[in-house]
Design a protein around this motif. Sequence first.
Motif, mmCIF file in Angstrom:
data_model
loop_
_atom_site.group_PDB
_atom_site.id
_atom_site.type_symbol
_atom_site.label_atom_id
_atom_site.label_comp_id
_atom_site.label_asym_id
_atom_site.label_seq_id
_atom_site.Cartn_x
_atom_site.Cartn_y
_atom_site.Cartn_z
ATOM 1 N N SER A 180 0.842 -1.200 0.000
ATOM 2 C CA SER A 180 0.000 0.000 0.000
ATOM 3 C C SER A 180 0.880 1.255 0.000
ATOM 4 N N LEU A 181 0.253 2.371 -0.349
ATOM 5 C CA LEU A 181 0.984 3.643 -0.425
ATOM 6 C C LEU A 181 1.251 4.220 0.951
ATOM 7 N N LEU A 182 0.240 4.086 1.815
ATOM 8 C CA LEU A 182 0.282 4.819 3.078
ATOM 9 C C LEU A 182 0.295 3.862 4.256
ATOM 10 N N GLU A 183 0.951 4.295 5.346
ATOM 11 C CA GLU A 183 0.899 3.503 6.578
ATOM 12 C C GLU A 183 0.602 4.448 7.726
ATOM 13 N N HIS A 184 0.036 3.894 8.816
ATOM 14 C CA HIS A 184 -0.496 4.809 9.828
ATOM 15 C C HIS A 184 0.424 5.064 10.995
ATOM 16 N N SER A 185 1.243 4.078 11.352
ATOM 17 C CA SER A 185 2.086 4.343 12.522
ATOM 18 C C SER A 185 3.564 4.364 12.142
ATOM 19 N N GLY A 186 3.849 4.878 10.958
ATOM 20 C CA GLY A 186 5.237 4.910 10.498
ATOM 21 C C GLY A 186 6.020 6.058 11.114
ATOM 22 N N ARG A 187 7.329 6.070 10.855
ATOM 23 C CA ARG A 187 8.189 7.147 11.338
ATOM 24 C C ARG A 187 8.858 7.841 10.185
ATOM 25 N N ARG A 188 9.136 9.137 10.376
ATOM 26 C CA ARG A 188 9.889 9.882 9.367
ATOM 27 C C ARG A 188 11.360 9.501 9.473
ATOM 28 N N THR A 189 11.988 9.168 8.368
ATOM 29 C CA THR A 189 13.409 8.847 8.331
ATOM 30 C C THR A 189 14.025 9.688 7.222
ATOM 31 N N PRO A 190 15.353 9.654 7.081
ATOM 32 C CA PRO A 190 15.957 10.410 5.974
ATOM 33 C C PRO A 190 15.414 9.976 4.609
ATOM 34 N N HIS A 191 14.804 8.790 4.530
ATOM 35 C CA HIS A 191 14.362 8.277 3.238
ATOM 36 C C HIS A 191 12.890 8.478 2.948
ATOM 37 N N LYS A 192 12.076 8.757 3.978
ATOM 38 C CA LYS A 192 10.628 8.799 3.731
ATOM 39 C C LYS A 192 9.887 9.588 4.800
ATOM 40 N N GLN A 193 8.648 9.973 4.462
ATOM 41 C CA GLN A 193 7.765 10.645 5.423
ATOM 42 C C GLN A 193 7.047 9.611 6.283
ATOM 43 N N GLU A 194 6.495 10.081 7.435
ATOM 44 C CA GLU A 194 5.886 9.136 8.378
ATOM 45 C C GLU A 194 4.722 8.349 7.775
#
Length: 422
Positions: A180-194
């Motif tokens: 999927s494109l989106l996730e709900h409990s992710g974290r922002r890292t140098p490579h991606k948004q939360e």
Amino acid sequence: DSGSAPRPVIDQDCVEVSGRPYPRDDFTNVTPKILAKVGRDLHNQRHHPLWLIKERIKAFFYSSYMGRGGNPLFSVHDNLNPVVTTEQNFDSLLIPPDHPSRKQGDNYFLNRTTMLRAHTSAHQRELVKSGLDAFLLAGDVYRRDEIDSCHYPVFHQMEGVRLFTERQVFSNVPDSEELSLLEHSGRRTPHKQETHTLEAVKLVEFNLKQTLTRLITHLFGQDVEVRWVGCYFPFTHPSFEMEVRFQGDWLEVLGCGVMEQQLLNSGAGDKLGWAFGLGLERLAMVLYQIPDIRLFWSQDERFLTQFILDDIHQPVCFQPLSKYPPLHNDISFWLPEAGPEAEPQSFTANDFYDLVRSIGGDLVEKVTLVDEFTHPQSRRRSQCYRIIYRHMERTLSQQEVRLVHKEIEDAAEAELGVQGRY
Ligand code: FA5
Ligand code: MG
């Protein structure tokens, strides 16, 4: 004399742009020289090199990206008003209130709430909101900046935005039902948004870089040397700049990245997007070997006729107008003494550059700070700038340069509060 035409009223309280008045306030800093450029629309003048490069970029996107039914995927917008609100130019792009790019010293303000756009990104939100999934946007942009052969206070950008649905992102991935494109409990890292999944971001980032690399090889051929540099914009993450090899050096030609998801929230929150903003002058300089950015404003037939082609893809062998000799003149002054605590820095280099451009116009090729020192006892600071004068189309006389230089000296004392050491 009741039959005579009404005389124009010069309004001290308003700045007029394209026939509309804007009330002045303590932020107003546009100059008549800059206002005279509004409406020139070089990118819309048939056969102008900026028009030519815009047409070539459009042609690349038209031929490479078809929508359903064979129509072009990207719509093109090149007539949006350069007068925007500070909300459009900054807030709509998540640029925080204290961000350095908002400084009065870096932008041309009509007043506190209205300005000449500093980048075409100012229109991203309105176009995304209107429901567009893929668009190109060309326009004149305005910045108070340094003075040299690659920087001019008015230049032109082309913005590109493309949004993808989940199905589009994973269309070439076998067995992608789980992705999927989106996730709900992710974290922002140098490579991606939360809120983004790493898989989706990597595919969108790859599509962005591939699109731009293809555009550049379409324009310059296979031999062009290109490199990607990581960078930061408040409205994209991750963000990159592309540099191209030019005259033995690396020249930055564009900024880009994966759009901050917040920008898509009004209407396109279920999609992911990329955006880029490129400098049309910079690309045209590399493509046509144009040595100085002032030439784009030239009305000289020897310059303009070189770009009249039957076919936009025909190569241009640009013949530089012979370089006329430069003259240089230095100017030294004591900076204004630091005022009361409440009044921070009262002099910035951009104020001086702007003043030099206002008075010297296109006679000025380059301004550099050549010396700076602080008096050991009084602690006063002194600066010395070297101004290089060169006309693009004829030889300047010493006399002519002396007059302009004198005018700059007088204006610097009168307007910037410096004390000349002339
Ligand atoms: C921007 O203006 C961002 N809005 C670009 C962007 C758009 C990033 C969308 C992400 C997503 P920047 O200030 O780096 O970024 O300017 C972009 C390009 O404009 C530069 O790479 C350069 O090619 C050109 N440019 C910048 N300043 C000048 C100048 N003074 N004269 C001529 N060209 C310039
Ligand atoms: Mg940049």
